[in-house]
Write a protein that holds these residues in place. Structure first.
Motif, mmCIF file in Angstrom:
data_model
loop_
_atom_site.group_PDB
_atom_site.id
_atom_site.type_symbol
_atom_site.label_atom_id
_atom_site.label_comp_id
_atom_site.label_asym_id
_atom_site.label_seq_id
_atom_site.Cartn_x
_atom_site.Cartn_y
_atom_site.Cartn_z
ATOM 1 N N LYS A 29 8.324 -1.946 -2.572
ATOM 2 C CA LYS A 29 7.023 -1.384 -2.222
ATOM 3 C C LYS A 29 6.362 -2.270 -1.180
ATOM 4 C CE LYS A 29 6.773 0.509 -6.812
ATOM 5 N NZ LYS A 29 8.146 0.143 -7.092
ATOM 6 N N PHE A 31 2.834 -2.939 0.504
ATOM 7 C CA PHE A 31 1.427 -2.653 0.247
ATOM 8 C C PHE A 31 0.585 -2.708 1.515
ATOM 9 C CE2 PHE A 31 3.188 -4.128 -3.786
ATOM 10 C CZ PHE A 31 2.835 -3.053 -4.589
ATOM 11 N N GLN A 32 -0.594 -2.105 1.430
ATOM 12 C CA GLN A 32 -1.556 -2.060 2.538
ATOM 13 C C GLN A 32 -1.783 -3.461 3.102
ATOM 14 O OE1 GLN A 32 -5.237 -0.159 1.454
ATOM 15 N NE2 GLN A 32 -6.421 -1.557 2.696
ATOM 16 N N THR A 33 -1.933 -3.533 4.415
ATOM 17 C CA THR A 33 -2.146 -4.821 5.071
ATOM 18 C C THR A 33 -3.574 -4.940 5.581
ATOM 19 O OG1 THR A 33 -1.307 -6.338 6.727
ATOM 20 C CG2 THR A 33 -1.406 -4.032 7.354
ATOM 21 N N ARG A 34 -3.985 -6.160 5.742
ATOM 22 C CA ARG A 34 -5.262 -6.454 6.387
ATOM 23 C C ARG A 34 -4.959 -7.354 7.576
ATOM 24 N NH1 ARG A 34 -6.831 -6.563 0.820
ATOM 25 N NH2 ARG A 34 -8.349 -4.936 0.439
ATOM 26 N N ASN A 36 -3.763 -6.668 10.378
ATOM 27 C CA ASN A 36 -2.568 -6.249 11.110
ATOM 28 C C ASN A 36 -1.356 -7.143 10.885
ATOM 29 O OD1 ASN A 36 -3.754 -3.963 12.228
ATOM 30 N ND2 ASN A 36 -4.667 -5.163 13.869
ATOM 31 N N TYR A 63 3.310 1.993 1.687
ATOM 32 C CA TYR A 63 2.021 2.623 1.379
ATOM 33 C C TYR A 63 1.214 2.801 2.661
ATOM 34 C CZ TYR A 63 2.885 2.086 -3.577
ATOM 35 O OH TYR A 63 3.418 2.202 -4.845
ATOM 36 N N ALA A 64 0.176 3.623 2.597
ATOM 37 C CA ALA A 64 -0.695 3.865 3.750
ATOM 38 C C ALA A 64 -1.243 2.541 4.281
ATOM 39 C CB ALA A 64 -1.848 4.785 3.345
ATOM 40 N N ARG A 65 -1.312 2.421 5.607
ATOM 41 C CA ARG A 65 -1.815 1.242 6.314
ATOM 42 C C ARG A 65 -0.988 -0.007 6.054
ATOM 43 N NH1 ARG A 65 -5.740 4.257 4.585
ATOM 44 N NH2 ARG A 65 -6.329 3.019 2.803
ATOM 45 N N SER A 66 0.272 0.167 5.733
ATOM 46 C CA SER A 66 1.174 -0.986 5.608
ATOM 47 C C SER A 66 1.908 -1.179 6.931
ATOM 48 C CB SER A 66 2.180 -0.763 4.471
ATOM 49 O OG SER A 66 3.004 0.357 4.741
ATOM 50 N N ARG A 67 2.412 -2.386 7.147
ATOM 51 C CA ARG A 67 3.191 -2.693 8.359
ATOM 52 C C ARG A 67 4.456 -3.402 7.909
ATOM 53 N NH1 ARG A 67 -0.297 -3.009 13.340
ATOM 54 N NH2 ARG A 67 1.448 -4.183 14.149
#
Length: 79
Positions: A29, A31-34, A36, A63-67
């Motif tokens: 999995k 997970f969403q990143t902050r 970038n 997941y959404a907004r993951s990189r």
């Protein structure tokens, strides 16, 4: 799972006439990143003449907004 900035590096090296089975416990999995930041997964496999590598991994679930970056390298000895 992987979070921003994680780096997972796996190296597998098989000698002549050897056998290996490489698996995962479950899906990976991401997970969403902050900020970038990326998660990176690197796999490098060297397989000698007559060796057998069975790579049986579960899927990656971003997941959404993951990189996420993934690189797989396979080096095979000539027969």
């Amino acid at each position: 799972g992987l979070v921003a900035g994680d780096l997972m590096r796996v190296r597998v090296s098989l000698k002549e006439e050897s056998t290996a089975v490489v698996t995962t416990q479950a899906s990976t999995k991401v997970f969403q990143t902050r900020h970038n930041a990326w998660c990176t997964q690197l796999l490098s496999c060297s397989v000698a003449d007559g060796a057998l590598l069975a790579l049986l991994v579960d899927p990656v679930v971003p997941y959404a907004r993951s990189r996420f970056r993934q690189r797989q390298e396979f080096y095979l000895d000539p027969p």
